[in-house]
Write an enzyme that holds these catalytic residues in place. Sequence first.
Site, short mmCIF file in Angstrom:
data_model
loop_
_atom_site.label_atom_id
_atom_site.label_comp_id
_atom_site.label_asym_id
_atom_site.label_seq_id
_atom_site.Cartn_x
_atom_site.Cartn_y
_atom_site.Cartn_z
N ASP A 138 -74.02 17.38 -25.73
CA ASP A 138 -72.84 17.89 -26.09
C ASP A 138 -72.10 18.12 -25.18
O ASP A 138 -72.14 19.30 -24.46
CB ASP A 138 -71.78 18.71 -27.85
N LYS A 185 -69.32 12.46 -22.28
CA LYS A 185 -69.33 11.82 -21.38
C LYS A 185 -69.89 10.30 -21.39
O LYS A 185 -70.75 10.95 -21.10
CB LYS A 185 -69.27 12.48 -19.85
#
Length: 414
Positions: free
Chosen positions: A197, A219
């Site tokens: 994360d 992302k």
Amino acid sequence: MDPYLLGLRLEGRRVVVVGGGAVASRRIPALLDAGADVLLVSPKVAASLEDLAAAGRIRWEPRGYRPGDCAGAWLVCACTDDSEVNAAVAAAAEAQRTWYVRADDAGASAAWTPASGRAGDVRIGVLSVDPKRGDPRHSAAIRDAVVAGLQSGRLSARHGRRHPAGVAIIGGGPGDPGLITVRGRQLLAEADVVLTDRLAPRSLLDELRDDVEIIDAGKIPYGRAMAQEHINAALVGHAQAGRFVARLKGGDPFVFGRGAEEVLACLRAGVPVTVVPGVTSAVGVPASAWVPVTHRGVAQEFHVVSVHVAPGDERSTVNWELLGGSSGTLVLLMAVERIGAVADELLRYGRSPDTPVSVIADGTLPTQRTINSTLEQVESCVAEEGVRPPAIVVVGDVVSVAAEITELMRHVTA
Ligand SMILES: C[S@@+](CC[C@H](N)C(=O)[O-])C[C@H]1O[C@@H](n2cnc3c(N)ncnc32)[C@H](O)[C@@H]1O
């Protein structure tokens, strides 16, 4: 010649220890851990050995060494402080072809005791190849480094035959790589695939082997975050393909971390899953800025609140009236962008305008900074200072305790 390293399986086998001082006190517990049948010969013994004898864990002959004491032994330890006695014990053992260790003279010993330790299901032994000139503290330091490295996961030691399976949902702590748990780090070191994360301690990824696949779930190309269902599918898919998957998350997986959703997704697909708790930013970040979330006489309760939607938003389920009326500490996550609306709501429901507020951004990271304000001023303060997420907002009198601590700290470190 280099010594030949061997692991002795001593269960039920007689080991004779002559001498009951400091060396025997260190050796005998380890011999007992290996299941040895210990006979201790010494007129006097250390208190801990006397206790073992009283508990029936060893047999103690409270007298000096006599020829014949080594009969039937598989191993003999000569640990008296009298080198003549040690030499006589060694000679008797040699004559009957029993391995013996002399505490006073490594060069005259048939065997040497390594600096040993345990990490998980392996035992580590370190021997200096020249104990006459070697420094036993050096062996012990190497042992400590190896054991600590394996325990922490810094030394990658993947199981060949017992490779873990499934998915480990790991709480990585608030950002400082030193704040992950030992278990978390061990499992991370075993992973074939890591899904990480944005707020996880990413510097730990540098330590992974080159062949570990790292998937950035914070992302994806074009800047969007990976949708939760894609994360769940990736966890399940990789695990079903036989890879051990570490899901590295920020803080604790079960505190606003969607960790339980991932657990459920794995279990519904029949994938074994484990959870490693982490230091949540809700408590760890205030602590890193010296803010105690409770303090005797100041706050008996603390409330951890997600402000991912503003008060008044139809998706909000937070009882702001109750929080405004309470005197407990409020720890607000995901609140920076909505801090004005939060402050208005708390003031509306009874909190005093001069209630202290601390905003701690990038907690536990080198870029950490803290802005202290009041409920009335916090919105403008956050705007003026340009505070950006991630940040924790703490509301309550505990913030004043932090001010007292930091003031005292200045004197202590000066
Ligand atoms: C989705 S929540 C995840 C919380 C996480 N599971 C935990 O236990 O810390 C993300 C929020 O946690 C807080 N947060 C996480 N790491 C932080 C840090 N290093 N410094 C300040 N706040 C942090 C911020 O409020 C951020 O918006």
